[in-house]
Enzyme design. Structure first.
Site, PDB file in Angstrom:
ATOM      1  N   GLY A 162       5.432   2.567   8.356  1.00 12.64           N
ATOM      2  CA  GLY A 162       6.120   2.645   7.791  1.00 12.64           C
ATOM      3  C   GLY A 162       6.589   3.391   6.938  1.00 12.64           C
ATOM      4  N   CYS A 163       7.383   3.348   6.183  1.00 11.93           N
ATOM      5  CA  CYS A 163       8.069   4.071   5.024  1.00 11.93           C
ATOM      6  C   CYS A 163       7.105   4.080   3.869  1.00 11.93           C
ATOM      7  CB  CYS A 163       9.334   3.967   4.332  1.00 11.93           C
ATOM      8  SG  CYS A 163      10.820   3.927   5.845  1.00 11.93           S
ATOM      9  N   ALA A 164       5.887   3.285   4.023  1.00 10.99           N
ATOM     10  CA  ALA A 164       5.004   3.031   2.937  1.00 10.99           C
ATOM     11  C   ALA A 164       3.838   4.346   3.121  1.00 10.99           C
ATOM     12  CB  ALA A 164       4.132   1.826   2.617  1.00 10.99           C
ATOM     13  N   ALA A 165       4.125   4.722   4.352  1.00  7.47           N
ATOM     14  CA  ALA A 165       2.658   5.337   4.504  1.00  7.47           C
ATOM     15  C   ALA A 165       2.410   6.359   4.082  1.00  7.47           C
ATOM     16  CB  ALA A 165       2.500   5.682   6.051  1.00  7.47           C
ATOM     17  N   PHE A 358       7.231   2.279  -0.535  1.00  3.96           N
ATOM     18  CA  PHE A 358       7.659   1.114  -0.218  1.00  3.96           C
ATOM     19  C   PHE A 358       8.144   0.725   0.922  1.00  3.96           C
ATOM     20  CE2 PHE A 358       9.945   1.967  -4.179  1.00  3.96           C
ATOM     21  CZ  PHE A 358       8.671   1.528  -5.025  1.00  3.96           C
TER      22      PHE A 358
END
Length: 378
Positions: A162-165, A358
């Site tokens: 997700g956004c942590a990628a 995150f």
């Protein structure tokens, strides 16, 4: 300071001397290139859509207030809003994801290569991150053929962070360049969040997401030698235990249904100590760095980081600008925030900085580095 339980074993209780010895091979994260689609929706239009489509929703006033509080003024979409609001089925949406990725990614990649002063033949690994569509083989295979990367180029697609990628891609590129000191890594983030819109999802978390997420493509090169940008020195991951259902996808025949727990906005309280610990392991103080490039999932993330790290709110101006102008563009946020630092003229040579993404897990992907000019020797 106590080490967070999720800190990498090599970083627990001792100085990882191997990385210190390889300091002369530190990789440099070069200027990112970012592109957003041409279709724009404003905050005012988003609120009006919510009012008209969910007039009878018992919690509509709360949803409207939450959307307004995001601070997102504009978002960019791969389709006009009239098309975005339709749901022609998951198959059609995924084909559109593939077509739009192939249409938009190459130009972004080429500009990132140009900014890093490299050719496709200089790239040793492509790290592709996306959580808003699915392809197999990955877009990396298509890119290698389409843009004449060498057939020996390694492929590392990451689909489920997700956004942590975005932060994970930076860290895996850093790891690669430590293992292969003269290697170069290309990072590509492609997120079309609007293709995950589900008209039947009317929970507060879903309505908030409808006013928060946007579309964007970003790319950046991590050079094993040379380059201007952030010279990466250390990275780490941290997962908050027992939070894996706080951000998730419910995968159905209609596609990806985004689930967002109401506890998510408070995650910086347990994550800030992990950021502080990482800096402490490196002999730095997380409250006294020169620049901060972090994923802005929403304004509270930035407000809480300012509070718990004891950093002035102005330090997160790049992340806040991305949120305001583009919304949450998932894994591409970190790269766009870094792009804004470059646009401001960069930082003083050897200025110290923190980068972090995150996302689901709840996971933090964190790294430390110094600003490096192209004329600085490793």
């Amino acid at each position: 300071m106590d080490h967070p339980p999720g800190a990498p074993p090599s970083d627990r209780g001792r100085e990882p001397s191997g990385r210190r010895k390889q300091a002369r091979f530190m990789a440099t994260l070069c200027r990112p290139t970012v592109s957003v689609p041409e279709h724009v929706i404003t905050m005012e239009e988003t609120l009006e859509l919510a009012r008209s489509r969910h007039a009878d929703h018992p919690q509509l006033p709360l949803a409207l207030r939450l959307i307004e509080n995001t601070g997102v003024r504009t978002r960019h979409l791969v389709q006009p809003i009239e098309e975005t609001l339709k749901h022609p089925g998951f198959e059609h949406r995924n084909k559109l994801y593939e077509a739009e990725a192939k249409a938009r990614v190459p130009a972004v990649v080429q500009r990132a290569l140009d900014d890093a002063e490299l050719l496709t033949s200089d790239i040793d690994v492509i790290i592709y991150v996306s959580c808003t569509g699915f392809m197999m083989p990955s877009l990396t295979a298509w890119l290698i053929n389409e843009m004449d990367f060498d057939s020996t180029t390694r492929q590392l697609p990451i689909a489920q962070l997700g956004c942590a990628a975005g932060g994970a891609a930076i860290n895996r590129a850093h790891d690669f360049c430590l293992a292969y000191p003269q290697g170069n890594a290309l990072i590509v983030a492609c997120e079309f969040c609007s293709l995950c819109y589900q008209p039947t999802d009317i929970g507060i978390g879903s309505l908030l997401s409808n006013g928060l997420f946007g579309d964007g493509v970003a790319a950046a090169v991590v050079r094993g030698r040379g380059g201007t940008g952030v010279r990466l020195e250390r990275n780490a991951s941290y997962l908050i235990p027992k939070t894996e259902d706080w951000i998730s996808y419910d995968v159905r025949s209609t596609g990806f249904h985004f689930l967002l727990d109401k506890r998510v906005p408070g995650t910086m309280e347990p994550l800030a100590p992990a950021l502080q610990d990482l800096a402490g392991l490196h002999g730095w103080d997380a409250a006294d760095l020169d620049f901060y490039i972090v994923h802005a999932g929403g304004p509270r993330i930035l407000d809480d980081l300012s509070k718990y790290l004891q950093v002035e709110p102005h330090a997160f101006r790049f992340s806040r600008a991305t949120l305001t102008e583009y919304g949450n563009i998932a894994s591409a946020v970190v790269l766009d925030a870094l792009r804004r630092l470059f646009d401001e003229g960069g930082a003083e040579n050897r200025a110290r900085g923190l980068l972090a993404g995150f996302g689901p897990g709840i996971t933090a992907e964190m790294s430390l580095g110094r600003w490096s000019g192209s004329d600085e020797t490793a």
